[in-house]
Scaffold this active site. Structure first.
Site, PDB file in Angstrom:
ATOM      1  N   ALA A  19       1.033  12.060   7.802  1.00 12.61           N
ATOM      2  CA  ALA A  19       1.285  12.804   8.710  1.00 12.61           C
ATOM      3  C   ALA A  19       1.113  12.528  10.357  1.00 12.61           C
ATOM      4  O   ALA A  19       0.254  11.626  10.607  1.00 12.61           O
ATOM      5  CB  ALA A  19       0.648  14.216   8.520  1.00 12.61           C
ATOM      6  N   CYS A 102      -3.601  16.550   0.061  1.00 11.84           N
ATOM      7  CA  CYS A 102      -4.048  16.540   1.626  1.00 11.84           C
ATOM      8  C   CYS A 102      -5.432  17.657   1.587  1.00 11.84           C
ATOM      9  O   CYS A 102      -5.399  18.342   0.844  1.00 11.84           O
ATOM     10  CB  CYS A 102      -3.122  17.710   2.222  1.00 11.84           C
ATOM     11  SG  CYS A 102      -3.698  17.806   4.116  1.00 11.84           S
ATOM     12  N   LYS A 141       2.447  13.205  -5.398  1.00 16.66           N
ATOM     13  CA  LYS A 141       1.290  12.470  -4.872  1.00 16.66           C
ATOM     14  C   LYS A 141      -0.061  13.174  -4.922  1.00 16.66           C
ATOM     15  O   LYS A 141      -0.287  14.110  -4.396  1.00 16.66           O
ATOM     16  CB  LYS A 141       1.615  11.852  -3.422  1.00 16.66           C
ATOM     17  CG  LYS A 141       0.365  11.129  -2.731  1.00 16.66           C
ATOM     18  CD  LYS A 141       0.838  10.161  -1.959  1.00 16.66           C
ATOM     19  CE  LYS A 141      -0.335   9.488  -1.098  1.00 16.66           C
ATOM     20  NZ  LYS A 141      -1.212  10.201  -0.434  1.00 16.66           N
ATOM     21  N   ASP A 204      -7.255   1.813  -0.105  1.00 21.17           N
ATOM     22  CA  ASP A 204      -7.933   0.439   0.276  1.00 21.17           C
ATOM     23  C   ASP A 204      -7.239  -0.917  -0.116  1.00 21.17           C
ATOM     24  O   ASP A 204      -7.938  -1.815  -0.051  1.00 21.17           O
ATOM     25  CB  ASP A 204      -9.252   0.653  -0.393  1.00 21.17           C
ATOM     26  CG  ASP A 204     -10.211   1.743   0.104  1.00 21.17           C
ATOM     27  OD1 ASP A 204      -9.808   2.427   1.173  1.00 21.17           O
ATOM     28  OD2 ASP A 204     -11.285   2.022  -0.683  1.00 21.17           O
TER      29      ASP A 204
END
Ligand SMILES: Cc1cc2nc3c(=O)[nH]c(=O)nc-3n(C[C@H](O)[C@H](O)[C@H](O)COP(=O)(O)O)c2cc1C
Length: 330
Positions: A19, A102, A141, A204
């Site tokens: 975002a 989110c 996702k 990561d």
């Protein structure tokens, strides 16, 4: 190779949705560095349904970015389905992705984003409704779970598959972890074993070697890169090349970095106007400048800068300073 529905990616490297970052200007720049798939920043279902002008601008796609995945978020079936239908009919996005990761309270309070992770039945119902309403492939996702006591990643991913979802991307952190600690790649490996639609691993991946390790250790079909690509589209290029050849391509020179930063700025100006772009590019400049000696002074000056001309001259002065130093040192 990574294939989602009928969409075939040319490699397994995916730019994560971010975002405030993954607009067309950044996505196209990253695409040119070889990403197999680029993902757009999350877009509010209600904003689309209410035809909010700012939200509709976020749907802009440059055809050169494709294949592209466009992500929507929401907590209610009716608006989520309406928004998905709008994206299906009115954009050239290749994939419709649903945000289930989110962690921001403003989003989870509306039963959107990571809130879904607590309820595989809701995931099934919501995804099935969207799949029924659109022609484009639908993906999700997600994070691994809500907190360490509620890690339903396998059930959640299976719910997506049963509902007709065509792929899952999994960030190996819970909602409560936000970005703390390390991403859990073991859960990614477990989910991969328990679904047959493609799984994209995320969390990561900081180097090309990390990307290879994630693919090897978890067996995922694609590897998604977020923060490591900020101000660093070379990370995508170097990863694609490393996966192809096993060799590490050199890091870019200062001039190359700055040239791409300016290209990104110019694309953002074309997309949003100079006034907005110059401000938005302040954070990107800090990322592009990372690792360049003496960049703090330039970064501070850029934070005060209000025009393209000022921004570019600060950056080009830095390049010339660095190159002069290199000549002296050489
Ligand atoms: C600034 C920022 C914005 C993000 N926005 C989104 C988003 O809009 N949708 C989404 O699914 N994930 C979003 N994420 C999460 C990333 O897609 C990704 O899952 C996370 O950064 C972990 O990957 P990384 O370790 O490669 O950065 C965002 C992450 C960051 C840092």
């Amino acid at each position: 190779m990574l294939k989602i529905g009928d969409i075939e990616m040319k490699n397994q490297v995916v730019l994560a949705p971010m975002a405030g970052i993954c607009n067309s200007a950044f996505r196209l720049t990253v695409k040119e560095f070889g990403a197999g798939l680029v993902c757009a920043e999350m877009i509010s279902d209600k904003g689309i349904v209410l035809q909010n002008a700012k939200t509709l601008n976020m749907l802009y796609i440059d055809e050169r970015e494709k294949p592209l995945s466009l992500q929507i978020f929401g907590g209610e079936k009716e608006t989520l389905v309406e928004a998905a239908k709008f994206v299906d009919k009115n954009t050239t996005a290749d994939i419709i992705d649903i945000n289930m990761g989110c962690p921001v309270p403003k989003i989870t309070k509306c039963d959107a984003g990571a809130k879904w992770l607590l309820d595989p039945d809701k995931i099934y119902e919501m995804v099935a409704s969207v799949v029924d309403a659109v022609d484009k492939p639908v993906t999700v996702k997600m994070r691994s779970g809500w907190d360490e006591d509620h890690v339903y990643a396998i059930q959640n991913a299976q719910a997506v598959e049963r509902a007709g979802g065509k792929a899952v991307s999994l960030h190996g952190r819970t909602r409560v972890q936000l970005y703390e600690g390390n991403a859990d790649w073991d859960i990614i490996k477990e989910v991969k074993k328990n679904i047959s639609i493609p799984l994209i691993g995320n969390g990561d991946v900081q180097t090309p070697q990390d990307a290879k390790r994630m693919l090897d250790e978890t067996g995922v079909d694609g590897v998604m890169i977020g923060r490591a690509a900020l101000g660093n589209p070379w990370m995508i290029y170097r990863t694609v090349k490393y996966l192809e050849t096993g060799k590490l391509v050199d890091e870019p020179s200062v001039r190359e970095k700055i040239n791409v930063c300016i290209l990104h700025l110019d694309r953002l100006i074309a997309l949003k106007s100079e006034h907005i772009a110059v401000r938005e590019m302040r954070k990107h400049a800090a990322w592009y400048l990372k690792g360049i000696k003496g960049h703090a002074k330039v970064r501070n000056a850029i934070n005060e800068c209000e025009s393209r001309e000022g921004y570019v001259s600060l950056l080009m002065n830095l390049v010339e300073e660095q190159e002069a130093k290199n000549i002296q040192a050489g």
